[in-house]
Design an enzyme around this catalytic site. Structure first.
Site, PDB file in Angstrom:
ATOM      1  N   GLU B  53       0.808  -1.221   0.000  1.00 25.55           N
ATOM      2  CA  GLU B  53       0.000   0.000   0.000  1.00 25.55           C
ATOM      3  C   GLU B  53       0.841   1.271   0.000  1.00 25.55           C
ATOM      4  O   GLU B  53       0.417   2.311  -0.507  1.00 25.55           O
ATOM      5  CB  GLU B  53      -0.964  -0.003   1.194  1.00 25.55           C
ATOM      6  CG  GLU B  53      -2.108  -0.996   1.070  1.00 25.55           C
ATOM      7  CD  GLU B  53      -1.760  -2.383   1.598  1.00 25.55           C
ATOM      8  OE1 GLU B  53      -0.577  -2.639   1.886  1.00 25.55           O
ATOM      9  OE2 GLU B  53      -2.689  -3.213   1.726  1.00 25.55           O
ATOM     10  N   PHE B 115     -11.723  -7.334  13.409  1.00 26.93           N
ATOM     11  CA  PHE B 115     -10.642  -7.803  12.546  1.00 26.93           C
ATOM     12  C   PHE B 115     -10.283  -6.733  11.524  1.00 26.93           C
ATOM     13  O   PHE B 115     -11.152  -6.158  10.888  1.00 26.93           O
ATOM     14  CB  PHE B 115     -11.065  -9.093  11.820  1.00 26.93           C
ATOM     15  CG  PHE B 115     -10.018  -9.585  10.863  1.00 26.93           C
ATOM     16  CD1 PHE B 115      -8.783 -10.005  11.319  1.00 26.93           C
ATOM     17  CD2 PHE B 115     -10.261  -9.601   9.493  1.00 26.93           C
ATOM     18  CE1 PHE B 115      -7.800 -10.432  10.436  1.00 26.93           C
ATOM     19  CE2 PHE B 115      -9.290 -10.032   8.605  1.00 26.93           C
ATOM     20  CZ  PHE B 115      -8.059 -10.445   9.081  1.00 26.93           C
ATOM     21  N   GLN B 116      -9.008  -6.490  11.374  1.00 30.50           N
ATOM     22  CA  GLN B 116      -8.476  -5.457  10.471  1.00 30.50           C
ATOM     23  C   GLN B 116      -9.099  -4.088  10.742  1.00 30.50           C
ATOM     24  O   GLN B 116      -9.294  -3.302   9.818  1.00 30.50           O
ATOM     25  CB  GLN B 116      -8.645  -5.864   9.001  1.00 30.50           C
ATOM     26  CG  GLN B 116      -7.728  -7.041   8.642  1.00 30.50           C
ATOM     27  CD  GLN B 116      -7.527  -7.221   7.149  1.00 30.50           C
ATOM     28  OE1 GLN B 116      -8.415  -6.945   6.354  1.00 30.50           O
ATOM     29  NE2 GLN B 116      -6.354  -7.723   6.760  1.00 30.50           N
ATOM     30  N   LYS B 165     -17.675  -0.512   5.643  1.00 32.97           N
ATOM     31  CA  LYS B 165     -18.174  -1.445   4.636  1.00 32.97           C
ATOM     32  C   LYS B 165     -19.684  -1.348   4.461  1.00 32.97           C
ATOM     33  O   LYS B 165     -20.200  -1.467   3.341  1.00 32.97           O
ATOM     34  CB  LYS B 165     -17.777  -2.878   5.023  1.00 32.97           C
ATOM     35  CG  LYS B 165     -17.903  -3.864   3.876  1.00 32.97           C
ATOM     36  CD  LYS B 165     -17.290  -5.212   4.223  1.00 32.97           C
ATOM     37  CE  LYS B 165     -17.348  -6.151   3.019  1.00 32.97           C
ATOM     38  NZ  LYS B 165     -16.768  -7.476   3.327  1.00 32.97           N
ATOM     39  N   MET B 483      24.577   8.196   1.787  1.00 32.95           N
ATOM     40  CA  MET B 483      24.475   9.448   2.532  1.00 32.95           C
ATOM     41  C   MET B 483      24.727   9.209   4.021  1.00 32.95           C
ATOM     42  O   MET B 483      25.326  10.040   4.700  1.00 32.95           O
ATOM     43  CB  MET B 483      23.096  10.081   2.305  1.00 32.95           C
ATOM     44  CG  MET B 483      23.021  11.543   2.691  1.00 32.95           C
ATOM     45  SD  MET B 483      24.244  12.567   1.856  1.00 32.95           S
ATOM     46  CE  MET B 483      23.295  13.205   0.467  1.00 32.95           C
TER      47      MET B 483
END
Lengths: 180, 587
Positions: B53, B115-116, B165, B483
């Site tokens: 993501e 969940f999630q 949802k 760097m």
């Protein structure tokens, strides 16, 4: 090495810290207070007092009054940062806008008997504080006034059995015809 | 007009289509399945499946920055949203317009540790310009359109819309974009006329003027960049650009001094330090630009033009702060400059340019390309040279290679340079290139990266293969986090703690495993051929170039130092240790 002392920036930064009362008109939507508080904590600004309540139910608008302190540059930043929050309608610096009225309410619980109990009542009378609850060995005083007045009242109550304090934080509005 | 009642998912897709969205970068998951089902049923909006993501957001950033449009991301709840946080923060820091749609558990489960489930609006509040949790289907269409307005107007930035949802599955009324107006968010675009006049008067009276311009010019659009070029030529003043501003003014122009800041050119930083009037246009006085603030441009009067009031007087107090869109303000400036027939004193300007030519004479970016080892700067220069005849977009990761690309690749046009400036996100380059290539399928897209950065989003190789995105990834491979190594060398007694890449993959085999071409090059004599071959291949390529592993990025203003105390690197062979406690605590 160049003479760095002489090259110091000519713009003198004002470093004096002053206290400002800022009123913020916001949409009363979920998360708006978290946005304001998160802004202060995330950028390291100071919150001395913060109050919030809906002031226009039809327009779903709340007014947040925040007392903060900082250098002029920091205060300017705070106002600019508040202004660019999406749900913010208006930001007003009451300290700069002219004379304003600031009021706070406190509930002060004093647990004492005998002379101390009577003394606390006498002081409450001087401060025009009201006893809103009483038992044989306690009072709850309600006091309204400037934060300084409330500080003074609390200080005097300290040796007289002061046991709990609840303060609302400052509500403020400008004097005269000036509005936000 | 009768309300159109659709499903929540249909409303989201319809709103995207009505906002002109052509492509969405995303990754499916439980909470967004209704949206993915809707995507399956239509052809208007293309979905590009990334492999992480974070990459979806960077891809949307690349898309947005190379087109001037809003980039759109779609991820699921919980880990989908938290993985997107780095990308969102990146977009916030660099003012990139991105809409990120996140799935959320159904409203009745919010707060139940479902969940999630994650508190997405809570987590993303400080890393977005604004965010929404849609709990009421009546607000869905309005929120979608408002989000586009917020993301793309004023100072652009990322906006999250968290979509439970049940809202996606249930019915919701649709509103057209024209039916939605934002109540509070309407940023000022026109600058205050009296301030503009005052600013021009100040500029016209300057003896040592400089224009210091940043990413705000590019965000303001192509027209703003044209106006900037016109204004710069009218005044005859020198101009320098920030890392984010590269391309806003043509690099080949003689008035251009190169990039400003920590790894900017000597002439640019010296001019900033010695100027008497500075106009900052769409630039925010970042610490990478200013160096030590106490010694920043000590003899100058400063004018700042920015659409974000909070960028003015944040780090550096200015004499005139103009709040407005750069394009609008420049338009007014040009008109007034012409009307009042302003002119900067020719003699003064002439001697200022002479002084600048003296600094230019240091040739601070010069390097010697030996016969046996490839200098990293040389790779950038050769890619630039060999892509001159094609429309080329450059993305980078973060570190030495990024600075070398900024220094040595001459950007002539806006929208062609994608880099993670504010946040400095390693792993930005390849996914950003995905977004750019999706937006410009026929253009050449080159991603300059390092051997450490590329590993941070290496999974996107699979996305390149799937969509046949012919991105040319050039690794400047010095086997170090360069760097980090450079700072350890300069500030920490050459103790290279954990900055050596002990076990790098074989990038040729890795490319082949993902289904495209991998190449290596370690001989300076072969470099041009390798680059040409890479450009000719019709498909993704990773070109792994073994470069001088001792090379450091110069010139450099060490942390805590002013502009006129740059390290040039040439005379010191890069072995200069910096003895400064103040510098040590700065990043």
């Amino acid at each position: 090495m160049p003479p760095t002392e002489l090259l110091r920036s000519e713009t003198v930064k004002e470093t004096e810290i002053s206290k400002h009362t800022i009123s913020v008109l916001v949409d009363n939507e979920s998360g708006v207070l978290a946005r304001v508080i998160g802004l202060f904590s995330g950028r390291g600004y100071n919150i001395e007092s913060l109050t919030v309540a809906e002031v226009d139910a039809d327009a779903h608008q709340s007014r947040i009054t925040v007392v903060t302190s900082g250098t002029p540059m920091v205060i300017e930043q705070i106002k600019a940062q508040l202004s660019r929050l999406v749900p913010v309608h208006k930001v007003s610096d009451l300290t700069l806008a002219g004379p304003s009225v600031e009021r706070e309410l406190a509930l002060v619980k004093v647990i004492a008997t005998g002379e101390k109990r009577v003394e606390s009542l006498r002081i409450a009378d001087i401060f025009k504080a009201r006893a809103v609850d009483a038992t044989n060995n306690s009072f709850v005083y309600e006091i309204i006034g400037s934060p300084e007045k409330i500080d003074a009242f609390i200080k005097l109550m300290a040796p007289l059995g002061l046991s709990e304090i609840s303060r609302t934080g400052v509500a403020a509005i400008s004097r005269g015809t000036l509005t936000m | 007009m009768a309300e159109r009642i659709l499903s929540g998912s249909e409303v989201v897709l319809q709103a995207l289509a009505d906002q002109g969205v052509e492509v969405v970068f995303g990754y499916p998951g439980g909470a967004v399945l209704p949206l993915y089902d809707e995507i399956f049923k239509q052809n208007r909006i293309r979905h590009v499946l990334v492999r992480h993501e974070q990459a979806a957001v960077h891809a949307a950033e690349g898309y947005a920055r190379s087109t001037g449009k809003v980039g759109v991301v779609l991820v699921t709840s919980g880990p989908g949203a938290t993985n997107a946080v780095t990308g969102l923060t990146d977009a916030l820091m660099d003012s990139i317009p991105v809409i990120c749609l996140t799935g959320q558990v159904p409203t009745h489960l919010i707060g139940n540790d479902a969940f999630q489930e994650a508190d997405t609006t809570g987590i993303t509040r400080p890393c977005t310009k604004h965010n929404y949790l849609v709990k009421n289907p009546d607000r869905l269409a309005r929120t979608m359109h408002e989000a586009f307005h917020v993301a793309s107007s004023g100072r652009p930035g990322p906006v999250v819309i968290d979509l439970p949802k049940d809202i996606l599955v249930g019915k919701a009324p649709y509103l057209e974009p024209s039916q939605v107006q934002h109540r509070t968010y309407n940023p000022v675009v026109k600058g205050e006329r009296s301030q503009i006049e005052e600013a021009l008067e100040m500029l016209a009276s300057a003896k040592k003027p400089i224009l210091y311009c940043g990413g705000g010019v590019i965000n303001s659009g192509l027209q703003a960049c044209k106006l900037l070029t016109e204004f710069t030529r009218m005044t005859g003043a020198p101009i320098t650009l920030t890392l984010m501003g590269l391309g806003a003014f043509p690099a080949s122009d003689k008035q251009y001094l190169g990039m400003v800041g920590m790894h900017g050119t000597y002439e640019s930083n010296m001019s900033m330090h010695d100027c008497d009037v500075m106009i900052a246009i769409g630039a925010r006085f970042d610490d990478r630009v200013t160096g030590n603030l106490d010694f920043f441009a000590p003899h100058s009067q400063k004018i700042q033009i920015d659409i974000d009031q909070s960028s003015i007087n944040k780090n550096v107090p200015v004499d005139i702060g103009i709040v407005g869109d750069v394009g609008h303000v420049l338009e007014d400036m040009i008109k007034i400059w012409k009307a009042k027939q302003y002119k900067i004193d020719a003699n003064a300007l002439d001697s200022w340019w002479k002084e600048i030519e003296g600094w230019r004479g240091k040739h601070c970016l010069s390097y010697k390309q030996p016969k046996d080892v490839i200098k990293p700067q040389h790779v950038i220069r050769r890619v630039h040279e060999l892509t001159r005849d094609r429309k080329t977009y450059i993305t980078t990761d973060v570190g030495q290679h990024q600075m070398w690309a900024a220094q040595h690749f001459g950007f002539e046009h806006p929208y062609e340079w994608m880099t993670s400036g504010g946040l400095g996100t390693m792993g930005y380059g390849m996914p950003a290139a995905l977004g750019v290539q999706v937006a410009h399928p026929d253009a050449t897209v080159v991603c300059f990266t390092g051997d450490a950065s590329i590993m941070m989003n290496i999974q996107e190789c699979a996305t390149m293969t799937q969509y046949r995105l012919p991105i040319k990834t050039v690794i400047l491979n010095n086997r170090y986090m360069g760097m980090v190594r450079q700072w350890q060398q300069l500030l920490h007694g050459s103790r290279y703690s954990e900055s050596y890449s002990e076990t790098l993959p074989d990038f040729v085999k890795l490319s082949e495993a993902f289904g495209f071409t991998g190449m290596t090059c370690n001989n300076p004599a072969d470099l041009d051929d390798a680059i040409k071959k890479m450009l000719e291949i019709d498909g993704p390529v990773i070109l792994d170039v073994a470069v001088d592993d001792k090379e450091n990025c110069y010139p450099m203003i060490p942390s805590g130092k002013p502009h006129n105390e740059m390290l040039l690197g040439q005379e010191t062979d890069g072995n200069e240790a910096i003895d400064s406690d103040e510098g040590m605590v700065l990043v």
